[in-house]
Design an enzyme around this catalytic site. Structure first.
Site, PDB file in Angstrom:
ATOM      1  N   CYS A 109       1.071  -1.181  -0.206  1.00 50.06           N
ATOM      2  CA  CYS A 109      -0.071  -0.700  -0.032  1.00 50.06           C
ATOM      3  C   CYS A 109       0.774   1.542  -0.064  1.00 50.06           C
ATOM      4  O   CYS A 109       0.973   1.944  -1.269  1.00 50.06           O
ATOM      5  CB  CYS A 109      -1.073   0.075   1.074  1.00 50.06           C
ATOM      6  SG  CYS A 109      -1.921  -1.309   1.191  1.00 50.06           S
ATOM      7  N   ASP A 158      -6.423   2.390   4.224  1.00 50.03           N
ATOM      8  CA  ASP A 158      -7.843   2.289   4.990  1.00 50.03           C
ATOM      9  C   ASP A 158      -7.725   3.178   6.014  1.00 50.03           C
ATOM     10  O   ASP A 158      -6.906   2.735   6.787  1.00 50.03           O
ATOM     11  CB  ASP A 158      -7.631   0.152   5.577  1.00 50.03           C
ATOM     12  CG  ASP A 158      -8.823   0.231   6.209  1.00 50.03           C
ATOM     13  OD1 ASP A 158      -9.734   1.191   6.916  1.00 50.03           O
ATOM     14  OD2 ASP A 158      -8.880  -0.382   6.524  1.00 50.03           O
TER      15      ASP A 158
END
Length: 283
Positions: free
Chosen positions: A160, A183
């Site tokens: 990520c 997230d």
């Protein structure tokens, strides 16, 4: 803390619903967010509107710097962040590249410390960067990358936060970190800590002064099963002043990070926080 809360509010108020194929859930999403952490002023970006498990965040980035590829090694450092992706991801569980329980495959530090070359060799990107910076060299490409599309199928998860670009101006070190996906309720409080710590500790072991760390997030999102807790609980709380981070000054080299550093070498002063929030995690 304000820039974190501003991003959360932006997603809640302006985000668009996007379906995520991997998780089977919808996400409220915005594109592009830029956060800045002034490490030179000790502005440690730790979330205060809920309890943040900062030692786990630091343990994870130290594991990346060591090139770990097994969730058990991360647990030994003090974080369980890789347990689910290594052992509960159905696609990975059925992969012929998975070596067994806790195996993460070729992701994050396992790529950055051992980046495959087309001729069959490997490059230790981190060591190369540390060696250059220690000599006062900035070749304008001091980039630690965990991103290798040719190896995605050999890992339990694509990275990520995948790129960390170090830059020198005089004897001051800067960092630009890029994250493809975030997230926000669960991951961002960890990622902010990790960007800050990465600049602070690399500056320390290369003998440079830390400057600012710039953190770019491309896709910032809140999962549908997290929205109510974020909107109706966390965003209703008043933030506390930021704490400060102390790093053991005896950490002086990459070898130190690789061999003896533990979470006892990091200390937080003045951390006030609200009650924890148990946000759902999507594997």
């Amino acid at each position: 803390m304000k820039q974190y809360l501003d991003l959360c509010n932006r997603i809640v108020n302006e985000g668009e619903w996007v379906s995520n194929e991997r998780t089977g859930k919808r996400c409220l999403t915005v594109i592009n967010a830029d956060l800045t952490y002034d490490v030179s002023k000790g502005e440690f970006p730790l979330v205060t509107t809920r309890k943040s498990y900062w030692k786990s965040a630091i343990a994870e980035i130290i594991g990346y710097l060591r090139g770990y590829d097994n969730a058990a090694d991360f647990r030994a450092l003090g974080t369980k962040t890789w347990d689910a992706n290594a052992n509960e991801n159905e696609v990975w569980l059925n992969s012929p590249y998975r070596k067994g329980e806790d195996d993460m495959g070729l992701c994050y530090g396992a790529i950055g410390r051992n980046f495959p070359k087309p001729d069959g060799g490997h490059i230790d990107l981190l060591k190369q960067i540390i060696d250059d910076l220690s000599r006062g060299v900035d070749n304008r490409g001091e980039i630690l990358t965990f991103y290798h599309p040719g190896a995605f199928h050999m890992a339990c998860l694509r990275p990520c936060m995948y790129s960390h670009h170090f830059s020198l101006l005089g004897d001051t070190l800067y960092l630009n970190s890029t994250q493809r996906s975030c997230d926000v309720p669960l991951g961002l409080n960890f990622n902010m800590v990790q960007v800050y710590v990465l600049l602070a500790i690399v500056a320390q072991i290369t003998g440079k002064k830390p400057g600012k760390a710039f953190h770019k997030i491309v896709n910032a999102h809140i999962y549908e099963d997290q929205l109510e807790l974020m909107r109706d609980v966390q965003l209703k709380r008043e933030p506390y002043p930021l704490p400060t981070l102390k790093i053991n000054p005896e950490i002086k080299s990459l070898k130190d990070i690789e061999t003896w550093v533990t979470m006892d070498d990091f200390e937080i002063e003045g951390y006030q926080f609200h009650e924890p929030i148990a946000y759902p995690f999507s594997v």
